[in-house]
Scaffold this active site. Structure first.
Site, mmCIF file in Angstrom:
data_model
loop_
_atom_site.group_PDB
_atom_site.id
_atom_site.type_symbol
_atom_site.label_atom_id
_atom_site.label_comp_id
_atom_site.label_asym_id
_atom_site.label_seq_id
_atom_site.Cartn_x
_atom_site.Cartn_y
_atom_site.Cartn_z
ATOM 1 N N GLY A 140 113.297 71.223 17.910
ATOM 2 C CA GLY A 140 113.557 72.460 17.178
ATOM 3 C C GLY A 140 112.335 73.305 16.879
ATOM 4 N N SER A 141 111.295 73.219 17.717
ATOM 5 C CA SER A 141 110.124 74.048 17.412
ATOM 6 C C SER A 141 110.437 75.536 17.589
ATOM 7 C CB SER A 141 108.919 73.642 18.276
ATOM 8 O OG SER A 141 109.118 73.977 19.622
ATOM 9 N N ASN A 142 111.336 75.867 18.510
ATOM 10 C CA ASN A 142 111.742 77.274 18.636
ATOM 11 C C ASN A 142 112.589 77.714 17.450
ATOM 12 O OD1 ASN A 142 110.933 78.733 21.257
ATOM 13 N ND2 ASN A 142 111.388 76.639 21.907
ATOM 14 N N LEU A 179 121.143 71.782 25.381
ATOM 15 C CA LEU A 179 121.184 71.297 26.761
ATOM 16 C C LEU A 179 122.568 71.226 27.393
ATOM 17 C CD1 LEU A 179 118.360 68.621 26.601
ATOM 18 C CD2 LEU A 179 118.232 71.059 27.129
ATOM 19 N N ILE A 183 127.472 76.213 28.000
ATOM 20 C CA ILE A 183 128.338 76.903 27.032
ATOM 21 C C ILE A 183 129.679 77.188 27.705
ATOM 22 C CG2 ILE A 183 128.608 79.016 25.667
ATOM 23 C CD1 ILE A 183 126.482 77.082 24.573
ATOM 24 N N ASN A 218 119.576 82.672 25.686
ATOM 25 C CA ASN A 218 118.959 81.363 25.925
ATOM 26 C C ASN A 218 117.493 81.569 26.280
ATOM 27 O OD1 ASN A 218 118.796 78.523 26.450
ATOM 28 N ND2 ASN A 218 118.901 78.956 28.643
ATOM 29 N N HIS A 275 114.521 79.700 28.651
ATOM 30 C CA HIS A 275 114.319 78.687 29.682
ATOM 31 C C HIS A 275 112.821 78.565 29.950
ATOM 32 C CE1 HIS A 275 115.501 76.095 32.966
ATOM 33 N NE2 HIS A 275 114.549 76.671 33.680
ATOM 34 N N ASP A 283 121.783 79.092 33.443
ATOM 35 C CA ASP A 283 120.532 79.815 33.719
ATOM 36 C C ASP A 283 120.684 80.996 34.660
ATOM 37 O OD1 ASP A 283 119.248 77.940 32.124
ATOM 38 O OD2 ASP A 283 118.791 76.632 33.810
ATOM 39 N N GLU A 294 106.860 80.714 24.095
ATOM 40 C CA GLU A 294 108.208 80.746 23.514
ATOM 41 C C GLU A 294 108.164 81.132 22.041
ATOM 42 O OE1 GLU A 294 110.681 77.626 26.262
ATOM 43 O OE2 GLU A 294 109.789 76.828 24.441
HETATM 44 C C1 GAR Z 1 112.075 74.623 25.044
HETATM 45 O O1 GAR Z 1 110.882 74.557 25.796
HETATM 46 C C2 GAR Z 1 113.152 75.341 25.821
HETATM 47 O O2 GAR Z 1 112.654 76.327 26.686
HETATM 48 C C3 GAR Z 1 113.746 74.215 26.606
HETATM 49 O O3 GAR Z 1 113.807 73.144 25.699
HETATM 50 C C4 GAR Z 1 112.661 73.219 24.843
HETATM 51 C C5 GAR Z 1 113.131 72.980 23.425
HETATM 52 O O4 GAR Z 1 112.026 72.821 22.581
HETATM 53 N N1 GAR Z 1 115.051 74.563 27.088
HETATM 54 C C6 GAR Z 1 115.477 74.172 28.277
HETATM 55 O O5 GAR Z 1 114.830 73.457 29.015
HETATM 56 C C7 GAR Z 1 116.861 74.697 28.647
HETATM 57 N N2 GAR Z 1 117.136 74.487 30.026
HETATM 58 P P1 GAR Z 1 112.200 72.833 21.017
HETATM 59 O O6 GAR Z 1 113.333 71.868 20.651
HETATM 60 O O7 GAR Z 1 110.895 72.388 20.482
HETATM 61 O O8 GAR Z 1 112.535 74.254 20.614
#
Ligand code: GAR
Length: 188
Positions: free
Chosen positions: A12-14, A84, A87, A101, A103, A144, A173
């Site tokens: 969940g850093s995003n 992951l 949807i 989303n 990516h 995607d 990101e």
């Molecule tokens: C992120 O880097 C995002 O781009 C990727 O998962 C990571 C989640 O990081 N998403 C995918 O690969 C989708 N195909 P986070 O949990 O630290 O936000």
């Protein structure tokens, strides 16, 4: 104030970057976090921030109950942040052009089922790419492949590993995702 719902499966850093950004601007708030994993780190963030959360499974993600639960939060946007699962069409249809989303690569390359996290970075490095980056895009029924909103790039150096590349990608990101969401909220 705009309401944002985040779907996330991982640490969940995003989600953290988005929550913090909108705490500063006051323009929106993350009103609900939805996860398919009971032990996802993003749920600790939800608890710390007193944001309600919902755990879904393969059945409930397709159901009308979830649509009702989401509608109760009247979201301007649904934001996938490391979510992951695909949807389902029912959800895409309920929020046309309102699900986005992120990516961790430059789509249309290195996307599709199974392409997430280090799988993406390892494939990029194996192909000896000189750059990678992020893609923020609308979500449709195919992994995607929705319209691209924005991309940002980073260089790949000789000594980069999946870990160092993942760090570069996360930095992009955390900067661009909250700001792209803000842009979309201002231009809907
Ligand atoms: C992120 O880097 C995002 O781009 C990727 O998962 C990571 C989640 O990081 N998403 C995918 O690969 C989708 N195909 P986070 O949990 O630290 O936000």
């Amino acid at each position: 104030m705009h309401s944002i719902i985040i779907f996330a499966s991982g640490r969940g850093s995003n989600a953290r970057a988005i929550i913090d950004h909108f705490k500063t601007t006051g323009q929106a708030r993350v009103s609900l976090i939805v996860s398919n994993k009971t032990d996802a780190g993003v749920l600790d963030i939800a608890k710390d921030e007193h944001i309600p959360f919902l755990i879904i499974d393969r059945e409930t993600i397709k159901g009308t109950l979830l649509l009702e639960q989401l509608a109760a939060y009247n979201p301007s946007l649904i934001v996938l942040a490391g979510f992951l699962w695909k949807i389902p069409a029912s959800l895409v249809a309920a929020y046309p052009n309102r699900i986005v989303n992120i990516h961790p690569a430059l789509l249309p390359n290195y996307g599709g089922k199974g392409m997430y996290g280090h799988h993406v970075h390892n494939a990029v490095l194996a192909n000896k790419e000189r750059e990678s980056g992020i893609t923020i895009h609308y979500v449709n029924e195919v992994y995607d492949s929705g319209d691209i909103i924005t991309q940002a790039r980073c260089r790949i150096e000789e000594n980069d590993t999946a870990d160092t590349l993942a760090n570069k990608i996360h930095q992009l990101e955390h900067f661009f995702y909250p700001r792209s969401i803000e842009y979309l909220l201002n231009h809907e």
